[in-house]
Design a protein around this motif. Structure first.
Motif, PDB file in Angstrom:
ATOM      1  N   LEU B 245       3.741   6.486  -8.784  1.00  0.00           N
ATOM      2  CA  LEU B 245       2.623   5.632  -8.376  1.00  0.00           C
ATOM      3  C   LEU B 245       3.199   4.251  -8.092  1.00  0.00           C
ATOM      4  O   LEU B 245       4.073   3.781  -8.826  1.00  0.00           O
ATOM      5  CB  LEU B 245       1.580   5.540  -9.487  1.00  0.00           C
ATOM      6  CG  LEU B 245       0.864   6.852  -9.828  1.00  0.00           C
ATOM      7  CD1 LEU B 245       0.010   6.691 -11.083  1.00  0.00           C
ATOM      8  CD2 LEU B 245      -0.011   7.323  -8.679  1.00  0.00           C
ATOM      9  N   PHE B 246       2.693   3.599  -7.052  1.00  0.00           N
ATOM     10  CA  PHE B 246       3.356   2.386  -6.574  1.00  0.00           C
ATOM     11  C   PHE B 246       3.330   1.223  -7.561  1.00  0.00           C
ATOM     12  O   PHE B 246       4.232   0.413  -7.605  1.00  0.00           O
ATOM     13  CB  PHE B 246       2.745   1.946  -5.228  1.00  0.00           C
ATOM     14  CG  PHE B 246       1.484   1.130  -5.372  1.00  0.00           C
ATOM     15  CD1 PHE B 246       1.552  -0.255  -5.504  1.00  0.00           C
ATOM     16  CD2 PHE B 246       0.242   1.735  -5.391  1.00  0.00           C
ATOM     17  CE1 PHE B 246       0.401  -1.010  -5.643  1.00  0.00           C
ATOM     18  CE2 PHE B 246      -0.915   0.986  -5.546  1.00  0.00           C
ATOM     19  CZ  PHE B 246      -0.829  -0.379  -5.675  1.00  0.00           C
ATOM     20  N   HIS B 317      -0.185  -0.967  -2.355  1.00  0.00           N
ATOM     21  CA  HIS B 317       0.569  -0.092  -1.469  1.00  0.00           C
ATOM     22  C   HIS B 317       0.261   1.360  -1.837  1.00  0.00           C
ATOM     23  O   HIS B 317       1.150   2.195  -1.975  1.00  0.00           O
ATOM     24  CB  HIS B 317       2.071  -0.364  -1.595  1.00  0.00           C
ATOM     25  CG  HIS B 317       2.437  -1.819  -1.480  1.00  0.00           C
ATOM     26  ND1 HIS B 317       2.165  -2.548  -0.355  1.00  0.00           N
ATOM     27  CD2 HIS B 317       3.020  -2.674  -2.341  1.00  0.00           C
ATOM     28  CE1 HIS B 317       2.583  -3.810  -0.539  1.00  0.00           C
ATOM     29  NE2 HIS B 317       3.098  -3.903  -1.741  1.00  0.00           N
ATOM     30  N   GLY B 318      -1.033   1.630  -2.046  1.00  0.00           N
ATOM     31  CA  GLY B 318      -1.466   2.969  -2.406  1.00  0.00           C
ATOM     32  C   GLY B 318      -1.437   3.908  -1.218  1.00  0.00           C
ATOM     33  O   GLY B 318      -1.161   3.499  -0.082  1.00  0.00           O
ATOM     34  N   THR B 319      -1.779   5.159  -1.481  1.00  0.00           N
ATOM     35  CA  THR B 319      -1.641   6.169  -0.433  1.00  0.00           C
ATOM     36  C   THR B 319      -2.527   5.866   0.775  1.00  0.00           C
ATOM     37  O   THR B 319      -2.157   6.135   1.913  1.00  0.00           O
ATOM     38  CB  THR B 319      -1.895   7.583  -1.000  1.00  0.00           C
ATOM     39  OG1 THR B 319      -1.655   8.532   0.024  1.00  0.00           O
ATOM     40  CG2 THR B 319      -3.322   7.761  -1.534  1.00  0.00           C
ATOM     41  N   TYR B 320      -3.714   5.261   0.553  1.00  0.00           N
ATOM     42  CA  TYR B 320      -4.589   4.974   1.701  1.00  0.00           C
ATOM     43  C   TYR B 320      -4.120   3.742   2.482  1.00  0.00           C
ATOM     44  O   TYR B 320      -4.251   3.685   3.703  1.00  0.00           O
ATOM     45  CB  TYR B 320      -6.042   4.830   1.231  1.00  0.00           C
ATOM     46  CG  TYR B 320      -6.568   6.135   0.670  1.00  0.00           C
ATOM     47  CD1 TYR B 320      -6.722   7.249   1.504  1.00  0.00           C
ATOM     48  CD2 TYR B 320      -6.851   6.298  -0.675  1.00  0.00           C
ATOM     49  CE1 TYR B 320      -7.153   8.463   1.014  1.00  0.00           C
ATOM     50  CE2 TYR B 320      -7.286   7.513  -1.185  1.00  0.00           C
ATOM     51  CZ  TYR B 320      -7.435   8.595  -0.335  1.00  0.00           C
ATOM     52  OH  TYR B 320      -7.859   9.798  -0.826  1.00  0.00           O
ATOM     53  N   THR B 322      -0.946   3.005   2.711  1.00  0.00           N
ATOM     54  CA  THR B 322       0.214   3.536   3.427  1.00  0.00           C
ATOM     55  C   THR B 322      -0.235   4.276   4.691  1.00  0.00           C
ATOM     56  O   THR B 322       0.372   4.162   5.755  1.00  0.00           O
ATOM     57  CB  THR B 322       1.009   4.485   2.503  1.00  0.00           C
ATOM     58  OG1 THR B 322       1.482   3.720   1.393  1.00  0.00           O
ATOM     59  CG2 THR B 322       2.177   5.117   3.226  1.00  0.00           C
ATOM     60  N   ARG B 325      -0.858   1.888   7.358  1.00  0.00           N
ATOM     61  CA  ARG B 325       0.419   1.412   7.923  1.00  0.00           C
ATOM     62  C   ARG B 325       0.976   2.389   8.947  1.00  0.00           C
ATOM     63  O   ARG B 325       1.641   1.990   9.900  1.00  0.00           O
ATOM     64  CB  ARG B 325       1.456   1.250   6.794  1.00  0.00           C
ATOM     65  CG  ARG B 325       1.607  -0.121   6.242  1.00  0.00           C
ATOM     66  CD  ARG B 325       2.837  -0.177   5.347  1.00  0.00           C
ATOM     67  NE  ARG B 325       4.039  -0.451   6.113  1.00  0.00           N
ATOM     68  CZ  ARG B 325       4.491  -1.671   6.364  1.00  0.00           C
ATOM     69  NH1 ARG B 325       3.864  -2.726   5.895  1.00  0.00           N
ATOM     70  NH2 ARG B 325       5.592  -1.841   7.078  1.00  0.00           N
ATOM     71  N   TYR B 334       8.002  10.222   5.770  1.00  0.00           N
ATOM     72  CA  TYR B 334       7.011  10.529   4.743  1.00  0.00           C
ATOM     73  C   TYR B 334       7.445  11.797   4.030  1.00  0.00           C
ATOM     74  O   TYR B 334       7.658  12.828   4.678  1.00  0.00           O
ATOM     75  CB  TYR B 334       5.674  10.750   5.454  1.00  0.00           C
ATOM     76  CG  TYR B 334       4.416  10.772   4.608  1.00  0.00           C
ATOM     77  CD1 TYR B 334       4.301  10.051   3.430  1.00  0.00           C
ATOM     78  CD2 TYR B 334       3.299  11.502   5.036  1.00  0.00           C
ATOM     79  CE1 TYR B 334       3.121  10.061   2.707  1.00  0.00           C
ATOM     80  CE2 TYR B 334       2.112  11.515   4.324  1.00  0.00           C
ATOM     81  CZ  TYR B 334       2.025  10.792   3.155  1.00  0.00           C
ATOM     82  OH  TYR B 334       0.856  10.789   2.439  1.00  0.00           O
ATOM     83  N   PRO B 341      -2.066  16.603   1.729  1.00  0.00           N
ATOM     84  CA  PRO B 341      -3.018  15.542   2.105  1.00  0.00           C
ATOM     85  C   PRO B 341      -3.858  15.868   3.343  1.00  0.00           C
ATOM     86  O   PRO B 341      -4.946  15.316   3.489  1.00  0.00           O
ATOM     87  CB  PRO B 341      -2.117  14.320   2.359  1.00  0.00           C
ATOM     88  CG  PRO B 341      -0.748  14.866   2.601  1.00  0.00           C
ATOM     89  CD  PRO B 341      -0.677  16.130   1.774  1.00  0.00           C
ATOM     90  N   SER B 345      -6.697  14.934   0.784  1.00  0.00           N
ATOM     91  CA  SER B 345      -6.958  13.499   0.711  1.00  0.00           C
ATOM     92  C   SER B 345      -8.226  13.154   1.490  1.00  0.00           C
ATOM     93  O   SER B 345      -8.644  13.902   2.372  1.00  0.00           O
ATOM     94  CB  SER B 345      -5.777  12.706   1.282  1.00  0.00           C
ATOM     95  OG  SER B 345      -4.672  12.788   0.414  1.00  0.00           O
ATOM     96  N   PHE B 800      -7.782   2.258  -7.055  1.00  0.00           N
ATOM     97  CA  PHE B 800      -7.643   2.636  -5.637  1.00  0.00           C
ATOM     98  C   PHE B 800      -7.963   4.108  -5.379  1.00  0.00           C
ATOM     99  O   PHE B 800      -7.376   4.734  -4.502  1.00  0.00           O
ATOM    100  CB  PHE B 800      -6.244   2.297  -5.116  1.00  0.00           C
ATOM    101  CG  PHE B 800      -5.756   0.932  -5.528  1.00  0.00           C
ATOM    102  CD1 PHE B 800      -6.408  -0.206  -5.091  1.00  0.00           C
ATOM    103  CD2 PHE B 800      -4.666   0.783  -6.364  1.00  0.00           C
ATOM    104  CE1 PHE B 800      -5.981  -1.467  -5.473  1.00  0.00           C
ATOM    105  CE2 PHE B 800      -4.229  -0.469  -6.760  1.00  0.00           C
ATOM    106  CZ  PHE B 800      -4.891  -1.602  -6.312  1.00  0.00           C
ATOM    107  N   ILE B 801      -8.863   4.679  -6.182  1.00  0.00           N
ATOM    108  CA  ILE B 801      -9.301   6.058  -5.934  1.00  0.00           C
ATOM    109  C   ILE B 801     -10.559   6.014  -5.069  1.00  0.00           C
ATOM    110  O   ILE B 801     -11.397   5.130  -5.226  1.00  0.00           O
ATOM    111  CB  ILE B 801      -9.559   6.794  -7.271  1.00  0.00           C
ATOM    112  CG1 ILE B 801      -8.222   7.013  -7.991  1.00  0.00           C
ATOM    113  CG2 ILE B 801     -10.282   8.121  -7.051  1.00  0.00           C
ATOM    114  CD1 ILE B 801      -8.346   7.667  -9.350  1.00  0.00           C
ATOM    115  N   GLN B 802     -10.672   7.008  -4.179  1.00  0.00           N
ATOM    116  CA  GLN B 802     -11.769   6.988  -3.219  1.00  0.00           C
ATOM    117  C   GLN B 802     -13.053   7.550  -3.817  1.00  0.00           C
ATOM    118  O   GLN B 802     -13.037   8.318  -4.774  1.00  0.00           O
ATOM    119  CB  GLN B 802     -11.395   7.806  -1.980  1.00  0.00           C
ATOM    120  CG  GLN B 802     -11.509   9.322  -2.142  1.00  0.00           C
ATOM    121  CD  GLN B 802     -10.417   9.947  -2.982  1.00  0.00           C
ATOM    122  OE1 GLN B 802      -9.402   9.327  -3.207  1.00  0.00           O
ATOM    123  NE2 GLN B 802     -10.633  11.160  -3.440  1.00  0.00           N
TER     124      GLN B 802
END
Lengths: 188, 873
Positions: B245-246, B317-320, B322, B325, B334, B341, B345, B800-802
């Motif tokens: 985890l970042f 810099h969480g998965t979403y 990223t 980006r 990646y 995902p 995801s 940062f969870i959706q």
């Protein structure tokens, strides 16, 4: 089919053999006598843990000739007491199902299908691309001029289904390479 | 759980998602416990519970807040426990104001920060107190935490529960009575939750509300009490402890942030203030041991243990983030490791479109999951949004070894670290992650070996010499030893540490994850301990090893009263032994072993030594359980009800519709539906909630490719109530199309009495259940539309969870359009609702005075609108 005989009638057999609950001699047959569990031929039984959810049920893996022949619940486990759910009980198929992909595949840019390539070659290609991506998006400083020493060119997602020791090496390697965008299912 | 007298399961379908763990709920029931299930759906968990209560998804804080209010107003809370073991008596600074004062906000809201500055949430200082904190042990001071808590939850009434959560006052009374009766010296209540709480834009606050309630009722640190997080992956706990985890380093040490942690001293000052209590005081020893484990001899006292080798964060810099980006061509490569995902995801379409912007990706799995084949078989190829011949992304599929083909540990949901022995070697090219990354690291180092660039020093200096077997597989036990920690110098050099108290700040110890110190104590792999359960007591301390220090129940000093005696014989766990002058019991005591219950901390003493005998919460800076969180929560010190994003219900609790600090991702493809009260909200009038089935696992990578599991649960479906089915003419085994602003999917219809419409905010709200295991591809035995394609990315600001459990949608009978027509179909709905990228993107519902944060033009809170039987226009 043989002709009907009162002697073959289950209730008669059960009464005659004094098999009160119908679980003794009255229901035995040569076929039954010769049945053997497939676990009997195993060379080895190792203790393991179910790979699906986070309950952590104990598994016993039966092995013969370097192949998994059976997986069942571990009655010793104080967590699961020998039980497995449908997923855990199906995990032998996770190992042996024929559709399992056992060779490296590569899809070139704009290609419409996979090609098989050597593992060694793939590892070299990945290592080259890793360093290139690291270089392409390297940042020495942030907008304020504070050192950040990182690359934003590489990201990783995954970790909740693999081992602690593996997560440890991944975090260590990526951090040392300056990659910070490391994430897993715990974020989802 | 087996020792609980009441088990409240909320936000979880434990019987179906953790069936084997559920045997302990059954066990508790057989011992006389009551089980209550609160969930939008009636499931198999509800079927065996004493009572099922239907709740409107996303309204959990209203219900739990009302329980808090009920316990305080009816004097049912656990007085000795609350007064001494929580921060109830602590006084909060004069500048603090809460939602009662500020129309739904806490003091410190700053729209530019997109959240809060927590300066005014701090404790008032008292220079005479040993710990420097002002207190009122009578709990009467108006700014005491207890009084603030009382005022804050005073509007969380049974009537509010009925109005917002759709739960009758009778059902609320049943729950409140059961909770109170089973939270005493003699009896304990356990709360269990899962993704039904985490996957909300206020998920962390849902869990905080349950923590406040459990502290108030004295259920923490006691047998049969606590809060059980039922997690869904074999080592999702381990991958948080040793984090991929970042924002974290191993053992919950923060990952350094630029501008805040520039030097090692800055990092220590900010992360582990030395003038506070508790074990985080020793964070410097844990951090230096980590740096020694990673960088070995290159980490010296002179160079601050190579702290400058670590990269720095500059935000989330969480998965979403990223993913966003990727669209900016900011990510070249990646790695996807045992995760899918493209299906699993949020916002599946954007996940796949994002991958089309990568230069290359590496997918490591057992099967050709959808994340490996989206460029050929994905939904966007079918809709024409992507063309295979135009996608530049290179894809490497690297076959992975499974759990039988490698040795190592998983950490399950109760922190138990369990070793798996290797049964067989992996077939073909399949390799473990351990071997893959060890090999990749070696190749990177070979290529850089002559480099003089300082940026390459961390890679070249990191310790990477793990012993390998004849197949090239590194020895997982050697890695475990490094995680456990060892002495680096002196007569014991190389000897494993026994516990984290042995970690030093002088570089004489190394250790990769301080909380795991002890798993390899004495050179014994304790994760592999396997004394059968029936050959030991219920704590089963000789089966594997739990972090920290093989403790099975955290904060268990709270299981004893102020004098160190168990609160009751029935709930005995650890206690103070007067004769031996130490803590003893059935579990490893979670307290300094010789600290007497009446010990008082002295001024000028800090860290673990400063813990008084009545400070059971040894990781907290004041030793107390936090009813009020002066820090640590970005969206408020007390859980407060706001509506989920795009909710069809207006928030009648406060004139602030949604959480003002929710994390928004503003982008084409991630549009939100208008919230209640805004034009266009009627286009998406229903709410769907995603969930899992017993026979499948997450995004299906480990289940939809297996014949048994595919046969048992073959097809994507939606669960709808009889009322909704009648309204739209939906028939069981027929098809329905579900539409959100992000996409449209089709599913077989299951009409069932298990789903019931709820009344909330004066409206009838229909909730639709959607399992999310299916994905579009050609390789799996069973395929289907993915529910996560409907999800947007609106995130909890803490973790940062959706939000995935209460999302706006429309439904219509029949299958969805094919090809390009699908894109037009989704657009047509969006246009009808007048959605733009900015819809739902303002954090504050009403304009406020930037100084006072008061609402400029106070709204007249009208009576809730009544939309009986909403229909699509």
């Amino acid at each position: 089919m043989s002709r009907f005989s009162m002697l073959g009638w289950p209730v008669f057999r059960q009464t005659k053999s004094k098999d009160k609950y119908g679980r003794g001699p009255s229901v035995e047959s040569p076929k039954y006598e010769n049945m053997r569990p497939r676990t009997e031929d195993a060379d080895d039984v190792v203790q393991s843990v179910c790979p699906y959810c986070a309950v952590g049920c104990g598994q016993r893996i039966y092995v013969k000739d370097n192949e998994v022949i059976h997986i069942e619940g571990d009655p010793d486990s104080p967590i699961s007491r020998g039980r497995l759910c449908p997923k855990g009980a199906a995990s032998e198929q996770l190992v042996n199902t024929p559709s399992r992909q056992k060779t490296v595949l590569y899809r070139a840019p704009r290609a419409t299908d996979w090609e098989e390539i050597e593992l060694e070659k793939a590892m070299d290609m990945i290592a080259d691309r890793f360093l290139e991506a690291r270089e392409n998006h390297w940042e020495d400083y942030d907008e304020e001029g504070t050192p950040v020493n990182r690359t934003m060119g590489i990201a990783s997602l995954g970790g909740a289904t693999i081992d602690n020791e593996e997560n440890y090496l991944i975090k260590k390697l990526f951090s040392a390479a300056g990659a910070v965008q490391i994430e897993n299912q715990a974020r989802i | 759980m087996a020792n609980a007298d009441l088990i409240l399961i909320q936000g979880s379908n434990m019987a179906e998602c953790h069936p084997v763990g559920f045997q302990w709920v059954t066990e508790a029931k057989q011992r006389g416990a009551k089980v209550i299930h609160v969930d939008p759906r009636f499931t198999r968990t509800s079927a065996v519970a004493d009572k099922h209560i239907t709740i409107r998804a996303g309204s959990d804080i209203v219900l739990l807040g009302a329980l808090i209010n009920h316990m305080i107003e009816n004097d049912l809370w656990f007085k000795d426990y609350v007064t001494h073991y929580t921060n109830a008596a602590h006084i909060i600074s004069e500048g603090f104001a809460g939602p009662e004062d500020l129309d739904g906000l806490f003091s410190g809201y700053d729209d530019e920060l997109q959240g809060y500055n927590n300066e005014t949430w701090q404790y008032e200082e008292d220079p005479d107190a040993a710990d420097g904190i002002a207190k009122d042990m009578t709990l009467q001071h108006p700014r005491s935490v207890f009084q603030i808590l009382r005022r804050h939850y005073s509007r969380y009434t049974p009537e509010a529960v009925e109005d917002m959560a759709g739960i009758s006052q009778k059902d609320f009374k049943y729950l409140a009575d059961a909770f109170a009766e089973n939270s005493t010296r003699d009896r304990t209540t356990c709360i269990a939750y899962a993704l039904g709480w985490t996957q909300h834009s206020m998920g962390a606050q849902f869990i905080r509300t349950s923590a406040v309630l459990q502290l108030l009722m004295g259920n923490m640190g006691r047998p049969g009490g606590g809060i059980m997080a039922l997690r869904g992956h074999a080592t999702i706990q381990g991958s948080t402890d040793i984090p991929t985890l970042f924002n974290l380093l191993p053992g919950y040490l923060p990952f350094p942030v630029a501008g805040k942690h520039d030097t090692l001293q800055d990092y220590f000052d900010e992360s582990f203030p030395q003038d506070q209590k508790g074990f985080w005081h020793n964070g410097d020893a844990y951090m230096i041991s980590l740096l020694k484990a990673w960088f070995g001899d290159a980490a010296t006292a002179e160079n601050d243990y190579a702290y400058h080798y670590l990269p720095r964060l500059t935000g989330a810099h969480g998965t979403y983030q990223t993913l966003m980006r990727m669209f900016d061509k900011g990510v070249d490569g990646y790695f996807v490791l045992g995760q899918n995902p493209a299906v699993g995801s949020a916002n599946g379409r954007m996940q796949r479109m994002g991958m089309a912007n990568l230069k290359w990706m590496v997918v490591r799995d057992f099967q050709q999951i959808e994340t490996a084949t989206w460029w050929r078989d994905g939904p966007e190829i079918q809709s024409g949004e992507l063309k295979t011949e135009e996608i530049d992304t290179e894809v490497f599929f690297m076959p992975a070894a499974n759990h039988t083909e490698k040795a190592g540990t998983f950490t399950q949901t109760q922190r138990l670290v369990q070793w798996r022995h290797q049964a067989v070697t992996p077939p073909g090219d399949a390799r473990s992650e351990l071997e893959f990354f060890h090999d990749l690291g070696k190749r990177l180092r070979e290529r850089l070996q002559d480099s003089t660039d300082p940026r390459d020093r961390p890679l070249l200096d990191m310790t990477w010499d793990y012993p390998v077997d004849e197949h090239g597989e590194p020895d997982a036990e050697a890695v475990m030893k490094e995680i456990n920690g060892f002495y680096t110098t002196g007569p014991d050099a190389g000897k494993p540490l026994d516990n984290f108290n042995q970690m030093k700040t002088d570089g004489s110890t190394a250790g990769g994850c301080w909380i795991y110190a002890g798993v390899y104590a004495g050179g014994v792999n304790r994760a592999a301990l396997r004394v059968p359960g029936d050959k030991q007591d219920e704590m089963a301390q000789k089966w594997a090893w739990a972090w920290p220090a093989n403790r099975r129940i955290l904060y268990n000093r709270a299981s004893a009263d102020l004098d160190g005696k168990p609160w009751s014989e029935r709930k005995k766990l650890v206690w103070w032994d007067e004769d031996a002058t130490k803590w003893v019991g059935h579990d490893t005591p979670d307290f300094p072993i010789d600290r007497a219950p009446n010990a008082k901390s002295e001024k000028g003493v800090f860290g673990p030594d400063a813990l008084s005998g009545d400070d059971p919460f040894i990781m907290q800076t004041d030793g107390k359980g936090w009813l009020f969180a002066p820090m640590g929560m970005k969206d408020g010190p007390l859980p407060t009800h706001y509506e989920p994003a795009e909710s069809p219900v207006s928030n009648t609790m406060y004139p602030q519709q949604e959480s003002p600090s929710r994390l928004l991702i503003t982008a084409e493809g991630n549009q939100l539906a208008p919230a209640s009260g805004n034009p266009g909200s009627e286009v998406y009038p229903h709410v769907f909630t995603t969930y899992r089935l017993t026979e499948h696992h997450t995004a299906g990578g480990m289940s939809r490719f297996l014949p048994y599991l595919s046969e048992l649960q073959p097809e994507m479906f939606c669960e709808v109530s009889e009322e909704l089915a009648e309204e739209y003419g939906l028939e069981s085994y027929g098809w329905a199309t579900i539409i959100s602003p992000r996409g449209a999917i089709e599913a077989r219809v299951l009409v069932t009495q298990r789903m019931k419409p709820v009344r909330a905010g004066g409206k009838t709200i229909h909730q639709i259940g959607l399992p999310y295991h299916w994905g579009v591809g050609k390789e799996a035995l069973i395929t289907g539309d993915g529910a996560n394609d409907l999800l947007g990315m609106t995130l909890d600001p803490n973790v940062f969870i959706q939000s995935a459990k209460a999302v706006a949608c429309a439904i219509q009978p029949g299958r969805r359009p094919r090809g390009e027509a699908l894109v037009e179909f989704v657009n047509e709905y969006r246009e009808r609702a007048g959605i733009t990228e900015m819809t739902g993107q303002s954090r504050l519902t009403y304009e406020r005075d930037p100084e006072t944060m008061e609402i400029a033009e106070p709204p007249t809170l009208s009576e809730p609108e009544h939309h009986e039987g909403d229909k699509l226009v």
